[in-house]
Motif scaffolding. Sequence first.
Motif, PDB file in Angstrom:
ATOM      1  N   VAL A  71       0.842  -1.199   0.000  1.00  0.00           N
ATOM      2  CA  VAL A  71       0.000   0.000   0.000  1.00  0.00           C
ATOM      3  C   VAL A  71       0.874   1.244   0.000  1.00  0.00           C
ATOM      4  N   VAL A  72       1.913   1.244   0.827  1.00  0.00           N
ATOM      5  CA  VAL A  72       2.833   2.384   0.897  1.00  0.00           C
ATOM      6  C   VAL A  72       3.503   2.608  -0.450  1.00  0.00           C
ATOM      7  N   ALA A  73       3.908   1.521  -1.090  1.00  0.00           N
ATOM      8  CA  ALA A  73       4.572   1.626  -2.393  1.00  0.00           C
ATOM      9  C   ALA A  73       3.638   2.214  -3.442  1.00  0.00           C
ATOM     10  N   ARG A  74       2.361   1.847  -3.382  1.00  0.00           N
ATOM     11  CA  ARG A  74       1.395   2.366  -4.352  1.00  0.00           C
ATOM     12  C   ARG A  74       1.091   3.842  -4.133  1.00  0.00           C
ATOM     13  N   THR A  75       1.356   4.315  -2.940  1.00  0.00           N
ATOM     14  CA  THR A  75       1.080   5.722  -2.621  1.00  0.00           C
ATOM     15  C   THR A  75       2.390   6.443  -2.278  1.00  0.00           C
ATOM     16  N   GLY A  76       3.392   6.184  -3.068  1.00  0.00           N
ATOM     17  CA  GLY A  76       4.723   6.743  -2.812  1.00  0.00           C
ATOM     18  C   GLY A  76       4.811   8.248  -2.974  1.00  0.00           C
ATOM     19  N   THR A  77       3.857   8.842  -3.668  1.00  0.00           N
ATOM     20  CA  THR A  77       3.858  10.300  -3.864  1.00  0.00           C
ATOM     21  C   THR A  77       2.889  10.986  -2.904  1.00  0.00           C
ATOM     22  N   LEU A  78       2.609  10.349  -1.790  1.00  0.00           N
ATOM     23  CA  LEU A  78       1.597  10.851  -0.865  1.00  0.00           C
ATOM     24  C   LEU A  78       1.935  12.242  -0.333  1.00  0.00           C
ATOM     25  N   ASN A  79       3.203  12.507  -0.028  1.00  0.00           N
ATOM     26  CA  ASN A  79       3.570  13.832   0.482  1.00  0.00           C
ATOM     27  C   ASN A  79       3.229  14.927  -0.520  1.00  0.00           C
ATOM     28  N   ARG A  80       3.644  14.727  -1.761  1.00  0.00           N
ATOM     29  CA  ARG A  80       3.370  15.718  -2.805  1.00  0.00           C
ATOM     30  C   ARG A  80       1.880  15.840  -3.066  1.00  0.00           C
ATOM     31  N   ASP A  81       1.214  14.696  -3.189  1.00  0.00           N
ATOM     32  CA  ASP A  81      -0.217  14.713  -3.470  1.00  0.00           C
ATOM     33  C   ASP A  81      -0.995  15.410  -2.354  1.00  0.00           C
ATOM     34  N   THR A  82      -0.561  15.174  -1.110  1.00  0.00           N
ATOM     35  CA  THR A  82      -1.245  15.786   0.031  1.00  0.00           C
ATOM     36  C   THR A  82      -1.134  17.298  -0.004  1.00  0.00           C
ATOM     37  N   LEU A  83       0.061  17.805  -0.268  1.00  0.00           N
ATOM     38  CA  LEU A  83       0.222  19.256  -0.350  1.00  0.00           C
ATOM     39  C   LEU A  83      -0.596  19.832  -1.491  1.00  0.00           C
ATOM     40  N   HIS A  84      -0.530  19.204  -2.648  1.00  0.00           N
ATOM     41  CA  HIS A  84      -1.273  19.714  -3.792  1.00  0.00           C
ATOM     42  C   HIS A  84      -2.775  19.736  -3.502  1.00  0.00           C
ATOM     43  N   GLN A  85      -3.257  18.729  -2.783  1.00  0.00           N
ATOM     44  CA  GLN A  85      -4.669  18.719  -2.415  1.00  0.00           C
ATOM     45  C   GLN A  85      -4.990  19.843  -1.442  1.00  0.00           C
ATOM     46  N   MET A  86      -4.095  20.081  -0.471  1.00  0.00           N
ATOM     47  CA  MET A  86      -4.304  21.155   0.494  1.00  0.00           C
ATOM     48  C   MET A  86      -4.355  22.522  -0.197  1.00  0.00           C
ATOM     49  N   ASP A 180       2.445  29.885  -4.092  1.00  0.00           N
ATOM     50  CA  ASP A 180       3.894  29.731  -4.181  1.00  0.00           C
ATOM     51  C   ASP A 180       4.261  28.380  -3.580  1.00  0.00           C
ATOM     52  N   LEU A 181       4.670  27.439  -4.430  1.00  0.00           N
ATOM     53  CA  LEU A 181       4.967  26.078  -3.994  1.00  0.00           C
ATOM     54  C   LEU A 181       6.456  25.883  -3.805  1.00  0.00           C
ATOM     55  N   ASN A 182       6.832  25.210  -2.731  1.00  0.00           N
ATOM     56  CA  ASN A 182       8.216  24.794  -2.540  1.00  0.00           C
ATOM     57  C   ASN A 182       8.566  23.806  -3.663  1.00  0.00           C
ATOM     58  N   PRO A 183       9.663  24.036  -4.389  1.00  0.00           N
ATOM     59  CA  PRO A 183       9.995  23.178  -5.537  1.00  0.00           C
ATOM     60  C   PRO A 183      10.109  21.694  -5.211  1.00  0.00           C
ATOM     61  N   ARG A 184      10.385  21.354  -3.971  1.00  0.00           N
ATOM     62  CA  ARG A 184      10.511  19.929  -3.625  1.00  0.00           C
ATOM     63  C   ARG A 184       9.191  19.190  -3.807  1.00  0.00           C
ATOM     64  N   TYR A 185       8.078  19.936  -3.860  1.00  0.00           N
ATOM     65  CA  TYR A 185       6.763  19.323  -4.028  1.00  0.00           C
ATOM     66  C   TYR A 185       6.247  19.439  -5.459  1.00  0.00           C
ATOM     67  N   GLY A 186       7.113  19.820  -6.383  1.00  0.00           N
ATOM     68  CA  GLY A 186       6.697  19.940  -7.762  1.00  0.00           C
ATOM     69  C   GLY A 186       6.233  21.346  -8.081  1.00  0.00           C
ATOM     70  N   SER A 187       5.408  21.470  -9.113  1.00  0.00           N
ATOM     71  CA  SER A 187       4.906  22.777  -9.527  1.00  0.00           C
ATOM     72  C   SER A 187       3.388  22.741  -9.558  1.00  0.00           C
ATOM     73  N   TRP A 188       2.787  23.902  -9.485  1.00  0.00           N
ATOM     74  CA  TRP A 188       1.331  24.007  -9.448  1.00  0.00           C
ATOM     75  C   TRP A 188       0.823  24.161 -10.876  1.00  0.00           C
ATOM     76  N   ASP A 189       0.562  23.039 -11.530  1.00  0.00           N
ATOM     77  CA  ASP A 189       0.178  23.045 -12.941  1.00  0.00           C
ATOM     78  C   ASP A 189      -0.813  21.917 -13.183  1.00  0.00           C
ATOM     79  N   VAL A 190      -2.090  22.252 -13.150  1.00  0.00           N
ATOM     80  CA  VAL A 190      -3.115  21.226 -13.258  1.00  0.00           C
ATOM     81  C   VAL A 190      -3.081  20.523 -14.615  1.00  0.00           C
ATOM     82  N   GLN A 191      -2.949  21.279 -15.683  1.00  0.00           N
ATOM     83  CA  GLN A 191      -3.049  20.699 -17.025  1.00  0.00           C
ATOM     84  C   GLN A 191      -1.960  19.662 -17.283  1.00  0.00           C
TER      85      GLN A 191
END
Length: 214
Positions: A71-86, A180-191
């Motif tokens: 389960v953890v492996a399938r959700t390996g991007t959880l930190n990034r996904d969580t911030l983007h959702q927030m 303004d996103l910290n680069p470690r979490y990617g960029s804010w680009d929905v498309q």
Amino acid sequence: MHRRRRTALVLSAAIVAAAPVLTACGSDAHPGAAAVVGGERITVAQVQSRVDEVRRAQRAAVADETQYQQVVARTGTLNRDTLHQMVLDRVLDRAAGDAGVTVTRREVQTARSGLEQRAGGAKALETGWLQQYGVAPQRLDDSLRLQIEAQKLAAKLNTDTSRPAFWNALSAASGALHVDLNPRYGSWDVQKGGVAAKTPWLREVSAAATQQTA
């Protein structure tokens, strides 16, 4: 229920494909911040706390260690996904507020009751939301409120969550908030798939509420 969940995930993918770009430049100007939205910090600690909630819920739901690690492996991007959702949640709140859209506690509870009936109980609904959308049980009401808010905003704009008019409203709100996103979490680009968090925007939430009030 499973068929409706699959429909919701297809809808989520369609939203991402249809959405205009919401962008922001990450910077190191805010030490300790995962993002700054509307001048308010979302700290790294806040993101980690949300991630820990999900991991604890996943651990409790899966007794076998090997299965848990899968389960953890399938959700390996959880930190990034969580911030983007927030971030997306705050953008949605701003867009809804600009449009005069509000959601009451009663609307959330009505929708939840309907969904629990269709899922086979409160526990089944919580487990399904955790597995499908990475939402910890204690955050379920918040998630439902946001889904209702998205649908009411779309209705106010005479559109739906898959249409450009809805995303234009989010784009305007995003610009007003100066995300303004910290680069470690990617960029804010929905498309381009920058917002990778699973977002239900569930039509079935409204359907459940309608059933309860009919």
